[in-house]
Enzyme design. Sequence first.
Site, short mmCIF file in Angstrom:
data_model
loop_
_atom_site.label_atom_id
_atom_site.label_comp_id
_atom_site.label_asym_id
_atom_site.label_seq_id
_atom_site.Cartn_x
_atom_site.Cartn_y
_atom_site.Cartn_z
N HIS A 110 39.32 41.03 36.73
CA HIS A 110 37.69 41.20 37.26
C HIS A 110 36.67 41.65 36.64
CE1 HIS A 110 35.20 42.98 40.51
NE2 HIS A 110 35.16 44.38 40.10
N GLU A 111 36.73 42.25 35.77
CA GLU A 111 35.87 43.06 34.73
C GLU A 111 35.47 41.84 33.82
OE1 GLU A 111 34.61 45.82 35.41
OE2 GLU A 111 36.18 46.45 36.34
N HIS A 166 32.41 40.56 35.55
CA HIS A 166 30.80 40.95 35.53
C HIS A 166 30.24 40.71 34.52
CE1 HIS A 166 30.98 43.53 39.66
NE2 HIS A 166 32.46 43.67 39.30
N GLU A 184 30.38 41.98 43.51
CA GLU A 184 31.32 43.20 42.57
C GLU A 184 31.87 41.53 43.40
OE1 GLU A 184 32.68 45.24 41.82
OE2 GLU A 184 30.61 45.65 40.76
#
Length: 565
Positions: free
Chosen positions: A144-145, A148, A217
Site C-alpha cells: 500500500h505504501e 503511494h 488511499e
Amino acid sequence: MRAKLGFASIFTLGVLFSFVFAIGAGVLHYIGYMSAPVLIILVIAFNLAVWLISPTIQDLILSWIYKAQKITPEELATRNESSYQMIMDLCKKHNIRTPKFWIIDDLNPTAYCYGSYPGNSRVAFSTGLLHYLNDKEFNAVIAHEFGHIINKDFIVMTIASTLLQLLYELYVILTRTKGRSSNNSSNSNPLLLIGLVSYVFYIIGTYLVLYLSRTREYLADRFSAEATGDPNALSSALIKIAYGITEHSKSKDENSNSGRLLSSTRAMGIYDYKTADSLTARHKAAFTETSEGAVATMSREESMSIIGIEKVFLFDLYNPWAFVSELSSTHPLTAKRIKAMSDTAIEMGQQQPYNFEATDLYGRAIDKARMYGQFTTELLICALPTIAFIAGLLLMFLNLKYGFGALIALGAGLLIQNLYRFSSGEEFKKLTILQIMCNPYASPIKGMPVEIDGQVIGRTDAGNKYSPHMTIKDESNSIINLRYESIIGFFGNIFFGWKKVEGLIGMRTTIRGWFRRSVSQIIDLKSMKMGDGQDIRSYAQFWAYVPGILIMIAGVALTVLVHTR
C-alpha cells in the site's frame, strides 16, 4: 476503478487550478497590485522548498523524537523474507530506487511513506505491525505504501495543498487592500467581492483536497491488492491495525510518544486512528484465518465474529451520517475500503470473506426510508439553534421592543436540540457493545439509551492522569468510550480523573448512558454501578442543558433591563 480514481485526481487538481486562475484573472482585471504576485511567488517558492527538504526533516523527527532506526531491505528479510522479495520485485518492475526504511519501536501498528519524488522515498513502520500482522498482511501494508510512492502522491498532494494555500492568501490580500486608484470606493468593492469569492473557493477546495486524499488511499489499496495478489490480506490487516491501536492505547504502559506518533502521522498513515474503535468489535484472533481467505475452514465461533464485523460495517456503508462525517476525513471510512477490496477480490476470482448485504444483525432488511427520514429530522435539529437565532434577529430588526429575542431563540434552540439528544423517558435497554455497534440507525445527534455490563480497562485519553473519561470492555470482547461529567463541571472532572479513575480500572461495572456514533462512538454516561457497590453518577445530560438555559435567561434579563430603563 483505476481510471475512475485517476479521473478524480485530475478533476480535483483541475478545479483547484481553475479556482486560482479565476481569482488571479479578477485581480489583474481590477487592479495591478504588485505585492500580490510577489506574495504568490513566495508562497510557491516556500512550498517548493518545503517539498524538497521535508524528507530530511522527517528523518530527523523519526531519529530524534521517536528514536527510530534505519533498516535495510536485507535486514527486513530476516523478519519477513517474502517482504524483501516483494520490495525488490516492485522496485525493478516500476524502475525506482529502493526506498529507505525506518522502524519505530512502538506497539501502535502503523505505517506511512514520505519523500519528494519516488527516487528519494522513505517508508516508516512500527514494530506494532510486526506484532499484530502475519506476513501476508504486513506485505499488503508495505505494498500500500509503495502504491503511494509509485502513484507520486507526494507530488499530487503538494500541488493541491499549494493551490489551496494560494486561494487563502488571495482572500487575505484582496479583503485587506484599498487599491491604488484615487477613487478607492469604486475599486475596493470589486476586489472585496473577488476576495470573498476566493474564500468560498478555498472552503470548497479544502473539501476537494480531502476528497483527493481519499481517492489516493483507494488507489494505493488497489495497488496493494494487485501487487500481492491478495486483496483480503489488506482487509484483515486494517481490522487488526484498528484492534492493535485500540488495545495499545488503553494499556497502562502507554508512553507519551506513542499517542503523539499516531496524531502527527494521522494524514499520512495507512489508517486514521480516530476511527479505530468502530472495528474492534471482536478480538484480533478471530481474523487469523481471514487473511488466508480460508473462510470455509473457520470454526463457527470465528464465522460469528466475522458476522459481527460485517454488521458493524452497516453504519459506514448505508447511514447518511457516515457520508457527512467522511467529508472532513483524509481517509475513506474503513468499511468502504474493505468493501472496495472485496469487490477487487471478486474481480480477481477470489473468495470474498464478507457479506455486505443491507440486513441488520437479526436478518432484517435495512429500512432506508426510516434511515433517511431520521437523518432529515436530525439535520433540522442540528440547524435549529442557527435558524432560531436568525429568526430572532429578524424579529428584533422588525420590532425593537422584542429586545434580545435572538438570544432567547438561540437558547431555546439549543435546549430543544439537547432534549432530543438525550431521549428523556426512554427505557435503558440491556445490550452488548457489539449489538449497539451493529445498529445501522445509530446517530451522532440522538442518543440511544443503553445499559451495558463490562469492565473498566483504562482511560479514553491514555496517559492523561486528569482525564475523567473511561473505556470499558464487555462480554462480546468489544470496547467503547464513556464520557463522564461531574456535577461541578470542569474542576470536578479534573478531580475525578485524578483521584478516582485509576482505582476503577480493572473493576466490573454496569453502566447506563446514551450511545452516539459518527466516525467514532461514545456513550454519554448517566451512571456506573461498580462491582464493589459504589454508585457513580455522571451529569452529561445536565451540562448539555445548561448552555441553552443560561443563554435564554441572559436574553430575558437583558430584555427586561432594556425595557425598565
